[in-house]
Write a protein that holds these residues in place. Structure first.
Motif, PDB file in Angstrom:
ATOM      1  N   PRO A  73      29.342  18.232  71.945  1.00  0.00           N
ATOM      2  CA  PRO A  73      30.036  17.877  73.184  1.00  0.00           C
ATOM      3  C   PRO A  73      31.296  17.052  72.912  1.00  0.00           C
ATOM      4  CG  PRO A  73      27.847  16.832  73.056  1.00  0.00           C
ATOM      5  CD  PRO A  73      28.028  17.608  71.814  1.00  0.00           C
ATOM      6  N   ASN A  74      32.149  16.961  73.933  1.00  0.00           N
ATOM      7  CA  ASN A  74      33.394  16.187  73.841  1.00  0.00           C
ATOM      8  C   ASN A  74      33.148  14.740  73.471  1.00  0.00           C
ATOM      9  OD1 ASN A  74      35.576  17.804  74.260  1.00  0.00           O
ATOM     10  ND2 ASN A  74      35.302  17.837  76.495  1.00  0.00           N
ATOM     11  N   GLY A  75      34.090  14.192  72.733  1.00  0.00           N
ATOM     12  CA  GLY A  75      34.064  12.756  72.465  1.00  0.00           C
ATOM     13  C   GLY A  75      33.029  12.325  71.456  1.00  0.00           C
ATOM     14  N   ASN A  76      32.539  13.268  70.636  1.00  0.00           N
ATOM     15  CA  ASN A  76      31.500  12.906  69.674  1.00  0.00           C
ATOM     16  C   ASN A  76      32.002  12.775  68.238  1.00  0.00           C
ATOM     17  OD1 ASN A  76      28.333  12.970  70.730  1.00  0.00           O
ATOM     18  ND2 ASN A  76      29.862  13.759  72.146  1.00  0.00           N
ATOM     19  N   GLY A  77      33.306  12.952  68.056  1.00  0.00           N
ATOM     20  CA  GLY A  77      33.874  12.665  66.734  1.00  0.00           C
ATOM     21  C   GLY A  77      34.328  13.863  65.924  1.00  0.00           C
ATOM     22  N   LYS A  78      34.390  15.042  66.531  1.00  0.00           N
ATOM     23  CA  LYS A  78      34.786  16.231  65.768  1.00  0.00           C
ATOM     24  C   LYS A  78      36.240  16.131  65.308  1.00  0.00           C
ATOM     25  CE  LYS A  78      33.765  19.117  69.141  1.00  0.00           C
ATOM     26  NZ  LYS A  78      33.387  18.117  70.172  1.00  0.00           N
ATOM     27  N   SER A  79      37.123  15.796  66.253  1.00  0.00           N
ATOM     28  CA  SER A  79      38.540  15.691  65.878  1.00  0.00           C
ATOM     29  C   SER A  79      38.770  14.515  64.939  1.00  0.00           C
ATOM     30  CB  SER A  79      39.413  15.516  67.122  1.00  0.00           C
ATOM     31  OG  SER A  79      39.369  16.694  67.896  1.00  0.00           O
ATOM     32  N   THR A  80      37.993  13.472  65.135  1.00  0.00           N
ATOM     33  CA  THR A  80      38.112  12.313  64.241  1.00  0.00           C
ATOM     34  C   THR A  80      37.818  12.736  62.806  1.00  0.00           C
ATOM     35  OG1 THR A  80      37.404  10.870  66.031  1.00  0.00           O
ATOM     36  CG2 THR A  80      37.210   9.993  63.801  1.00  0.00           C
ATOM     37  N   LEU A  81      36.739  13.488  62.633  1.00  0.00           N
ATOM     38  CA  LEU A  81      36.376  13.960  61.295  1.00  0.00           C
ATOM     39  C   LEU A  81      37.501  14.816  60.700  1.00  0.00           C
ATOM     40  CD1 LEU A  81      34.241  14.270  59.046  1.00  0.00           C
ATOM     41  CD2 LEU A  81      33.359  16.267  60.290  1.00  0.00           C
TER      42      LEU A  81
HETATM   43  N1  ADP Z   1      43.438   7.131  69.004  1.00  0.00           N
HETATM   44  C1  ADP Z   1      42.269   6.759  69.557  1.00  0.00           C
HETATM   45  N2  ADP Z   1      42.134   5.540  70.098  1.00  0.00           N
HETATM   46  C2  ADP Z   1      40.960   5.150  70.647  1.00  0.00           C
HETATM   47  N3  ADP Z   1      39.870   5.916  70.690  1.00  0.00           N
HETATM   48  C3  ADP Z   1      39.939   7.144  70.158  1.00  0.00           C
HETATM   49  C4  ADP Z   1      41.141   7.629  69.566  1.00  0.00           C
HETATM   50  N4  ADP Z   1      40.907   8.874  69.125  1.00  0.00           N
HETATM   51  C5  ADP Z   1      39.628   9.156  69.438  1.00  0.00           C
HETATM   52  N5  ADP Z   1      39.048   8.108  70.044  1.00  0.00           N
HETATM   53  C6  ADP Z   1      37.688   8.051  70.531  1.00  0.00           C
HETATM   54  O1  ADP Z   1      36.844   8.529  69.536  1.00  0.00           O
HETATM   55  C7  ADP Z   1      35.772   9.270  70.095  1.00  0.00           C
HETATM   56  C8  ADP Z   1      35.678  10.618  69.432  1.00  0.00           C
HETATM   57  O2  ADP Z   1      36.827  11.378  69.764  1.00  0.00           O
HETATM   58  P1  ADP Z   1      37.133  12.789  69.126  1.00  0.00           P
HETATM   59  O3  ADP Z   1      36.960  12.703  67.666  1.00  0.00           O
HETATM   60  O4  ADP Z   1      38.457  13.220  69.626  1.00  0.00           O
HETATM   61  O5  ADP Z   1      35.988  13.662  69.766  1.00  0.00           O
HETATM   62  P2  ADP Z   1      35.815  15.237  69.881  1.00  0.00           P
HETATM   63  O6  ADP Z   1      36.861  15.883  69.065  1.00  0.00           O
HETATM   64  O7  ADP Z   1      34.438  15.480  69.384  1.00  0.00           O
HETATM   65  O8  ADP Z   1      35.921  15.576  71.330  1.00  0.00           O
HETATM   66  C9  ADP Z   1      36.021   9.341  71.583  1.00  0.00           C
HETATM   67  O9  ADP Z   1      35.207   8.382  72.209  1.00  0.00           O
HETATM   68  C10 ADP Z   1      37.462   8.976  71.721  1.00  0.00           C
HETATM   69  O10 ADP Z   1      37.689   8.306  72.931  1.00  0.00           O
END
Ligand code: ADP
Ligand code: MG
Lengths: 386, 247
Positions: B37-45
């Motif tokens: 689901p959204n907001g779980n860290g996929k893009s962060t990884l």
């Molecule tokens: N630049 C940022 N500043 C603050 N919080 C962030 C930032 N980027 C991502 N987050 C937070 O990190 C969490 C994971 O985000 P993200 O990796 O984009 O999730 P996904 O890709 O799984 O939807 C979310 O809660 C988002 O709000």
């Protein structure tokens, strides 16, 4: 500390035919040396078209009728003279005119230059005005230019300022536009210790249009100040100001943009934008819009930004393998060259882009005095980007 | 040796922990799907693998071809073959795609000790790779992503991938917002570049992409951890049941 000597008229034989960075570009060149104009009425195309290029004094004597019939001419004080350019009505010059003021001195020098230009009814002119120092010595240039655009005429005006780090240049430029005239300016402050540009545009006839573009690139302790003022005095006129600057080290820039809309000027459209990129914490920008609007039927917009390079774009580029340095260069170059997007002289745009690129590479100071006299690129850039 | 090994990766932003111990191993030639689901860290990884420094890695390591990935700069990772297809491609006004790609290719070549690519060869390569994703032919002179539709931006990511032919591609929701035709084009682009030498991580919400690009593994990234790994069928199960049952 006013130990500046006032420039005196150089001897004809001291005058050198200076080469210039725009050598590839075909222009009709008018030479000035420390602000003094050298008369050379030898160009047949210009003579054929009855274009007058002479000193202001001789124009006052020999072309009284032009003087008397042209509004907005300021009188000369007794010891003043300058350059006079007159384009008769219905004349189109495809090749640009170029005024090349070469500044060369061996002692602190004060230079005054005055220029008066009249573009006759339904005539079209492109003009490039360069102020270049050719050695490293201190100079102070004050340059005044008055331009009168008669009905249905147009002018594309390029101002290039490239002087050494000790020197200053103050320009005071007045443009008066009659009905249906079009003015485009491209103001490039490429290098200089202290640069101040005052630009006033009066839209005195209906449907006049002014598109004023500026770029300043300053580093070290350089200071640049642009004061742009547009007066909408008649209905249906358009004006656009776009000034952009990049500041490095502890450079300072100021932009004051004034839009005046008279009560008599409904259907005005006036836009102003000033955008700045600061490369360091020590660089300073002061930007001040000043809108004075006395009419309700007006579309006006203004905006100013002061920021760093876009970090998202930097990461995107680097993620493709572009080094941090090249990514910065690409972004800065794109930022700067936007102001040339409306310039019509293609070969000139190429050259200007090249100059901008070299300036961004920080190569000006390594080129003795300026890029402008070195005809071969002195680039050390390892990446060849377009 | 695995191409990529992520071990117990913890990462946070502004003190908030986003990744809470991710383990993931990718071998040469494999396609992995990461769902969740959204907001779980996929893009962060994905961003951390590409080298974005807005996140703090607090624990764990990533090995790329056995070497510590964190010792490489963003651009070095690219030159070593890592490519990130952005979830939100960035607009760069005034920088043409041709210029952008030429600079990228030549800087990568420089890193490898190669001479710049001759202009003719570059132009031919552009022509060829544009066709893979069916991109507008006037593309070369347009500014990067400026004024592109959502679909064009995603195609442009695949185009860049084709130009740079990476060894590890991470495609972050390249399928989001695409209609079925665009999805097909993007998927056939990815498939065209698939080879035993190329590994791919597909981050996606929808199992429909996996009808076109069949993955070797499906992982679920949930609350900062990979909570489930399974075969392609796991995606169908997720679509049916949602994510809550994983909790
Ligand atoms: N630049 C940022 N500043 C603050 N919080 C962030 C930032 N980027 C991502 N987050 C937070 O990190 C969490 C994971 O985000 P993200 O990796 O984009 O999730 P996904 O890709 O799984 O939807 C979310 O809660 C988002 O709000
Ligand atoms: Mg995401």
């Amino acid at each position: 500390m006013d130990n500046f000597k006032k420039a005196i008229r150089p001897k004809e034989e001291d005058f050198e035919d200076f080469s210039c960075h725009l050598t590839q570009l075909k222009t009709y060149r008018i030479h000035q040396y420390n602000g003094f104009f050298f008369e050379r009425n030898d160009n047949e195309v210009l003579l054929d078209k009855n274009i007058i290029i002479c000193s202001i004094r001789s124009a006052m004597e020999n072309h009284k009728s032009i003087f008397n019939s042209t509004k907005n001419l300021q009188p000369l004080s007794s010891d003043e003279d300058g350059l006079f350019i007159y384009i008769p009505r219905n004349t189109t010059l495809d090749t640009p005119l170029q005024i090349l003021n070469v500044i060369k001195t061996f002692e602190p020098l004060k230079i005054e230059a005055k220029t008066l230009i009249i573009v006759g009814e339904n005539s079209h002119l492109k003009l490039i005005y360069c102020d270049d120092t050719v050695n490293d010595n201190l100079s102070k240039t004050e340059s005044k230019i008055s331009v009168v655009l008669e009905k249905d005429s147009s002018l594309e005006y390029y101002k290039m300022e490239n002087i050494n780090n000790l020197s200053s240049i103050f320009t005071d430029s007045n443009f008066v536009l009659d009905t249906n005239c079009e003015l485009k300016t491209f103001w490039l402050s490429i290098n200089g210790g202290d640069i101040k540009n005052k630009l006033s545009v009066a839209l005195d006839g209906q449907y006049a249009r002014a598109d004023l573009n500026g770029l300043y690139m300053v580093d070290r302790d350089q200071v640049v100040d642009n004061q742009v003022s547009v007066s909408h005095n008649q209905p249906n006129c358009h004006s656009n100001q776009l000034y952009k600057g990049i500041l490095d080290d502890s450079a300072k820039a100021q932009f004051k943009g004034h839009i005046y809309v008279s009560q008599n000027a409904p259907y005005t459209e006036a836009i102003q934008n000033n955008r700045n990129i600061l490369l360091t914490d020590k660089a300073v920008v002061n930007t001040q819009p000043f809108l004075e609007i006395y009419n309700d039927d007006v579309k006006c917009a203004h905006g100013a930004t002061i920021g760093q390079l876009d970090q998202g774009a930097m990461f995107y580029m680097r993620s493709r393998g572009i080094s941090e340095r090249s990514a910065k260069m690409l972004l800065m170059f794109a930022f700067c060259t936007e102001i040339l997007s409306k310039a019509s002289i293609e070969e000139l745009v190429d050259t200007l882009q090249d100059i901008i690129k070299r300036r961004l590479h920080g190569e000006l100071s390594s080129c003795e005095n300026c890029v402008l006299l070195c005809s071969t690129p002195c680039g050390t850039s390892d990446v060849d980007f377009i | 040796m695995s191409l990529l090994e992520i071990k117990n990766l913890h990462a946070s932003i502004n003190g908030k922990e986003i990744l809470k111990g991710v383990d993931l191993t990718i071998n040469k030639g494999e396609v992995h799907a990461i769902m969740g689901p959204n907001g779980n860290g996929k893009s962060t990884l994905a961003s951390i693998i590409a080298g974005r420094d807005t996140f703090d890695v607090t624990q764990g390591e990533i090995l790329y071809e056995g070497k510590n990935l964190f010792e490489l700069s963003v651009e070095q990772r690219a030159a070593e073959g890592i490519f990130l297809g952005f979830q939100y491609p960035v607009e760069i006004p005034g920088v043409s795609i041709a210029n952008f790609m030429k600079t990228a290719i030549n800087e990568q070549r420089k890193y490898k000790g190669l001479d710049p690519m001759p202009s003719m060869e570059f132009m031919k390569l552009m022509e060829k790779q544009k066709k893979i994703v069916d991109l507008d032919t006037k593309l070369a002179s347009r500014s990067v992503n400026e004024g592109f539709s959502g679909g064009e931006k995603k195609k442009n990511e695949i185009f860049q991938m084709a130009m740079l032919h990476p060894r590890l591609s991470i495609l972050d929701e390249t399928d989001s917002g695409l209609d079925i035709d665009a999805l097909r084009v993007v998927a056939s682009g990815v498939n065209a570049l698939r080879s035993p030498e190329v590994s791919t991580i597909l981050i996606t919400h929808y199992q429909r992409l996996l009808d076109y690009i069949v993955p070797d593994f499906v992982h679920v990234l949930f609350e900062g951890k990979i909570v489930r790994t399974g075969p392609r069928e796991l995606a169908l199960e997720l679509e049916e049941k949602g994510y809550e049952w994983l909790r």
